[in-house]
Design an enzyme around this catalytic site. Structure first.
Site, PDB file in Angstrom:
ATOM      1  N   ASP A  13      76.146  84.541  83.341  1.00 24.86           N
ATOM      2  CA  ASP A  13      76.899  83.350  83.750  1.00 24.86           C
ATOM      3  C   ASP A  13      76.389  82.065  83.101  1.00 24.86           C
ATOM      4  O   ASP A  13      76.453  80.982  83.693  1.00 24.86           O
ATOM      5  CB  ASP A  13      76.903  83.204  85.289  1.00 24.86           C
ATOM      6  N   LYS A  16      78.949  81.728  78.585  1.00 22.61           N
ATOM      7  CA  LYS A  16      79.189  82.358  77.285  1.00 22.61           C
ATOM      8  C   LYS A  16      80.670  82.274  76.917  1.00 22.61           C
ATOM      9  O   LYS A  16      81.028  82.041  75.767  1.00 22.61           O
ATOM     10  CB  LYS A  16      78.757  83.840  77.325  1.00 22.61           C
ATOM     11  N   GLY A  40      82.341  88.236  84.294  1.00 24.06           N
ATOM     12  CA  GLY A  40      83.377  87.267  84.664  1.00 24.06           C
ATOM     13  C   GLY A  40      83.188  86.045  83.801  1.00 24.06           C
ATOM     14  O   GLY A  40      82.180  85.354  83.903  1.00 24.06           O
ATOM     15  N   HIS A  41      84.112  85.831  82.868  1.00 23.83           N
ATOM     16  CA  HIS A  41      83.978  84.726  81.924  1.00 23.83           C
ATOM     17  C   HIS A  41      85.106  83.735  82.165  1.00 23.83           C
ATOM     18  O   HIS A  41      86.261  84.122  82.340  1.00 23.83           O
ATOM     19  CB  HIS A  41      84.023  85.249  80.483  1.00 23.83           C
ATOM     20  N   GLN A 232      76.952  89.583  80.333  1.00 20.52           N
ATOM     21  CA  GLN A 232      75.727  89.486  81.137  1.00 20.52           C
ATOM     22  C   GLN A 232      74.696  88.609  80.410  1.00 20.52           C
ATOM     23  O   GLN A 232      75.087  87.747  79.641  1.00 20.52           O
ATOM     24  CB  GLN A 232      75.150  90.881  81.451  1.00 20.52           C
TER      25      GLN A 232
HETATM   26  P1  GDP Z   1      79.855  83.446  81.552  1.00 21.82           P
HETATM   27  O1  GDP Z   1      79.889  84.656  82.411  1.00 21.82           O
HETATM   28  O2  GDP Z   1      78.570  83.300  80.812  1.00 21.82           O
HETATM   29  O3  GDP Z   1      81.040  83.322  80.630  1.00 21.82           O
HETATM   30  O4  GDP Z   1      79.910  82.192  82.545  1.00 21.82           O
HETATM   31  P2  GDP Z   1      80.893  82.022  83.808  1.00 21.82           P
HETATM   32  O5  GDP Z   1      82.247  81.722  83.303  1.00 21.82           O
HETATM   33  O6  GDP Z   1      80.722  83.150  84.759  1.00 21.82           O
HETATM   34  O7  GDP Z   1      80.240  80.767  84.513  1.00 21.82           O
HETATM   35  C1  GDP Z   1      80.180  79.512  83.903  1.00 21.82           C
HETATM   36  C2  GDP Z   1      80.976  78.496  84.752  1.00 21.82           C
HETATM   37  O8  GDP Z   1      80.641  77.193  84.365  1.00 21.82           O
HETATM   38  C3  GDP Z   1      82.484  78.599  84.573  1.00 21.82           C
HETATM   39  O9  GDP Z   1      83.097  78.306  85.791  1.00 21.82           O
HETATM   40  C4  GDP Z   1      82.785  77.507  83.532  1.00 21.82           C
HETATM   41  O10 GDP Z   1      84.115  77.004  83.622  1.00 21.82           O
HETATM   42  C5  GDP Z   1      81.790  76.469  83.911  1.00 21.82           C
HETATM   43  N1  GDP Z   1      81.283  75.635  82.813  1.00 21.82           N
HETATM   44  C6  GDP Z   1      81.096  75.971  81.520  1.00 21.82           C
HETATM   45  N2  GDP Z   1      80.459  74.980  80.855  1.00 21.82           N
HETATM   46  C7  GDP Z   1      80.255  73.995  81.760  1.00 21.82           C
HETATM   47  C8  GDP Z   1      79.602  72.716  81.705  1.00 21.82           C
HETATM   48  O11 GDP Z   1      79.075  72.296  80.683  1.00 21.82           O
HETATM   49  N3  GDP Z   1      79.571  71.989  82.871  1.00 21.82           N
HETATM   50  C9  GDP Z   1      80.125  72.439  84.016  1.00 21.82           C
HETATM   51  N4  GDP Z   1      80.044  71.651  85.079  1.00 21.82           N
HETATM   52  N5  GDP Z   1      80.716  73.641  84.113  1.00 21.82           N
HETATM   53  C10 GDP Z   1      80.773  74.406  83.002  1.00 21.82           C
HETATM   54  P1  IMO Z   2      78.641  87.732  83.017  1.00 19.54           P
HETATM   55  O1  IMO Z   2      79.103  88.407  81.740  1.00 19.54           O
HETATM   56  C1  IMO Z   2      75.802  87.702  86.337  1.00 19.54           C
HETATM   57  C2  IMO Z   2      74.413  91.606  87.805  1.00 19.54           C
HETATM   58  C3  IMO Z   2      74.853  92.019  89.202  1.00 19.54           C
HETATM   59  C4  IMO Z   2      73.668  92.861  89.615  1.00 19.54           C
HETATM   60  C5  IMO Z   2      73.263  93.553  88.318  1.00 19.54           C
HETATM   61  C6  IMO Z   2      73.819  94.970  88.168  1.00 19.54           C
HETATM   62  O2  IMO Z   2      79.712  87.061  83.784  1.00 19.54           O
HETATM   63  O3  IMO Z   2      77.457  86.869  82.720  1.00 19.54           O
HETATM   64  P2  IMO Z   2      76.241  95.941  87.674  1.00 19.54           P
HETATM   65  O4  IMO Z   2      77.530  95.810  88.430  1.00 19.54           O
HETATM   66  O5  IMO Z   2      76.312  95.452  86.268  1.00 19.54           O
HETATM   67  O6  IMO Z   2      75.650  97.316  87.752  1.00 19.54           O
HETATM   68  O7  IMO Z   2      75.206  94.992  88.469  1.00 19.54           O
HETATM   69  O8  IMO Z   2      73.769  92.743  87.259  1.00 19.54           O
HETATM   70  N1  IMO Z   2      75.517  91.239  86.883  1.00 19.54           N
HETATM   71  C7  IMO Z   2      75.818  89.994  86.520  1.00 19.54           C
HETATM   72  N2  IMO Z   2      75.280  88.813  86.918  1.00 19.54           N
HETATM   73  N3  IMO Z   2      76.777  87.720  85.400  1.00 19.54           N
HETATM   74  C8  IMO Z   2      77.298  88.891  84.965  1.00 19.54           C
HETATM   75  O9  IMO Z   2      78.163  88.971  83.941  1.00 19.54           O
HETATM   76  C9  IMO Z   2      76.846  90.092  85.563  1.00 19.54           C
HETATM   77  N4  IMO Z   2      77.164  91.409  85.398  1.00 19.54           N
HETATM   78  C10 IMO Z   2      76.335  92.095  86.197  1.00 19.54           C
HETATM   79  O10 IMO Z   2      75.035  90.903  90.035  1.00 19.54           O
HETATM   80  O11 IMO Z   2      72.585  92.036  89.996  1.00 19.54           O
HETATM   81 MG    MG Z   3      80.149  85.195  84.393  1.00 14.87          MG
END
Ligand code: GDP
Ligand code: IMO
Ligand code: MG
Length: 433
Positions: A13, A16, A40-41, A232
């Site tokens: 998270d 990316k 979850g992106h 991840q």
């Molecule tokens: P990922 O799994 O690495 O793609 O990240 P996620 O999408 O799960 O989580 C990142 C969250 O931060 C998302 O809700 C984005 O919309 C949000 N986000 C991304 N860049 C920024 C930033 O620079 N500032 C803020 N406040 N939110 C951001």
């Molecule tokens: P993104 O791509 C954050 C964590 C789960 C758990 C562990 C194992 O959005 O960054 P799994 O279901 O993969 O066997 O769970 O890994 N986990 C993540 N945490 N971001 C993710 O993906 C994750 N994908 C798995 O919460 O601790």
């Molecule tokens: Mg994510």
């Protein structure tokens, strides 16, 4: 033309998805190469937010080919849901999406095993998986006997294979339950229903399925620009992360070649993605975790709730020991610092620059999860900034204390910074180099 990789350097998270969408503009092909619907992106532009799980975050640029490579585990129902949502939003995917026939398929028994094993209590603390069947599917892949790849869905012996696997799984599943109460919740799998459902999914996916690695190797020969999207984060890597509190794939830099099939010599630019602080979802040690009002403030300001499971993310200060390790493991050529705006308003901000383990200062990241659980972070305190930075367009215009925080992050991690993100939108990205 060399390839670029985007790798999360923390526990996932790191935003990316935002950087992949941003960098896609400079590429021709985007490849997701490991993980599954546990990811979850989020991609935000033109005032809209899109959530992606299996489909690469490059999908929003119609001229780009978005590939799902062999290292990914595909849940057909989940990806078809994503495809339907993208179509509803008017996103063009028909010609762009390409799914590897070598990728493994998630079945209902994988999700059931995930539920039962996560609950099994053989560890002191549950891994807290996303429940998407990821671990059991990768285990079957490596075990070979009861695995099904995307290409197998189209073979004449697919129904027979499912019947055999279901018979085995129906015997095994009750034995995984930790007690009679949980055992009573295990329902027998219905092979004929699974065959019917998955045959329907297979037909819907057919236009997208093919030999992705062959296509990518041709792309390499043709000098195409390829962007590789990691899911991840490095600390969740099954070999080099905080085992066993990890996911079941190589989510650090080491997984790129195995998952995509692309040769290492082709990969020249490796962008390590970091939050300006740290978050983690699920169980396992987290040295800089803040179980207090500061952690809650970061959670509120950063809206730190899981995209997939909606769980509140655990929040803490930036951990330079963990990130330095992950950046070296990835061979990161540069960093992208995300969510810097979330730290606006704090009087002071801490950076963990070392650990104290059993009374001694250590600079390396411990291989043993119990040792990691015992470490105490050694903090360096930096002055914060009060200004709202979400509209800042250049590095020079950032507050002095924000600039000095970034400079220190770069120094302690040992890598230069290329991008700074000050909000979720595409335009809220400052390019430094
Ligand atoms: P990922 O799994 O690495 O793609 O990240 P996620 O999408 O799960 O989580 C990142 C969250 O931060 C998302 O809700 C984005 O919309 C949000 N986000 C991304 N860049 C920024 C930033 O620079 N500032 C803020 N406040 N939110 C951001
Ligand atoms: P993104 O791509 C954050 C964590 C789960 C758990 C562990 C194992 O959005 O960054 P799994 O279901 O993969 O066997 O769970 O890994 N986990 C993540 N945490 N971001 C993710 O993906 C994750 N994908 C798995 O919460 O601790
Ligand atoms: Mg994510």
């Amino acid at each position: 033309m060399p390839a670029t990789c985007v790798i999360g350097l923390q526990w996932g998270d790191e935003a990316k998805g935002k950087i992949v969408d941003f960098l896609t503009a400079q590429n021709e092909i985007v490849v997701r190469y490991q993980g599954g619907a546990n990811a979850g992106h989020t991609v935000a532009f033109d005032g809209k937010k899109y959530k992606l799980s299996l489909i690469p975050s490059g999908i929003f640029r119609p001229e780009i080919r978005s590939c799902i490579a062999s290292g990914v585990v595909v849940d057909p129902e989940s990806i078809l849901g994503e495809i339907a949502r993208l179509r509803e939003s008017g996103v063009e995917i028909e010609k762009n999406l390409f799914i590897s026939d070598r990728a493994h398929v998630i079945f209902p028994w994988h999700k059931e095993e995930d539920r039962l094993m996560n609950d099994a209590g053989v560890r002191s603390e549950a891994i807290g998986t996303t429940g998407r069947g990821i671990g059991p599917c990768y285990r079957d892949k490596v075990g070979r006997a009861s695995a099904i790849r995307i290409g197998d869905l189209y073979r004449a012996d697919f129904p027979e294979k499912v019947r055999k696997i279901v018979a085995l799984k129906n015997n095994a599943l009750p034995g995984l339950a930790k007690n009679d109460e949980v055992r009573a919740t295990v329902r027998p799998l219905d092979a004929e229903k699974i065959i019917a459902d998955y045959s329907k999914y297979a037909e819907q996916l057919r236009p997208f399925v093919g030999d992705v690695v062959d296509y990518l190797l041709d792309a390499v020969d043709a000098d195409k620009k390829v962007l590789l999207e990691g899911a991840q984060g490095s600390m969740l890597d099954v070999d080099y992360g905080t085992y066993p509190y990890v996911t079941s794939s190589n989510s650090s830099g080491v997984g790129v070649c195995a998952g995509s099939g692309l040769p290492a010599t082709f990969i020249k630019r490796i962008v390590g993605i970091i939050k300006a602080y740290t978050t983690r979802v699920g169980g396992g040690p987290f040295p800089t975790e803040l179980n207090n009002e500061i952690g809650q403030r970061i959670r509120d300001q950063g809206n730190e709730y899981g995209t997939v499971t909606k769980r509140p993310r655990r929040c803490g200060w930036f951990d330079a020991v963990a990130v330095r390790y992950a950046a070296r493991l990835a061979g990161a050529t540069e960093l992208s610092v995300m969510l810097l705006d979330v730290l606006s308003g704090f009087d002071e901000i801490n950076i963990c620059v070392g650990y104290k383990l059993d009374g001694e200062r250590v600079e390396h990241f411990p291989s043993d999860v119990d040792a990691l659980a015992r470490v105490e972070p050694i903090y360096e305190t930096r002055p914060g900034w009060k200004e709202d930075i979400t509209q800042v367009k250049t590095y020079e215009d950032l507050p002095e204390n924000a600039k000095s925080y970034l400079a220190r992050l770069s120094e302690v991690v040992g890598k230069p910074i290329s991008f700074v993100s000050v909000g979720p939108g595409r335009e809220q990205t400052i390019v430094l180099r």
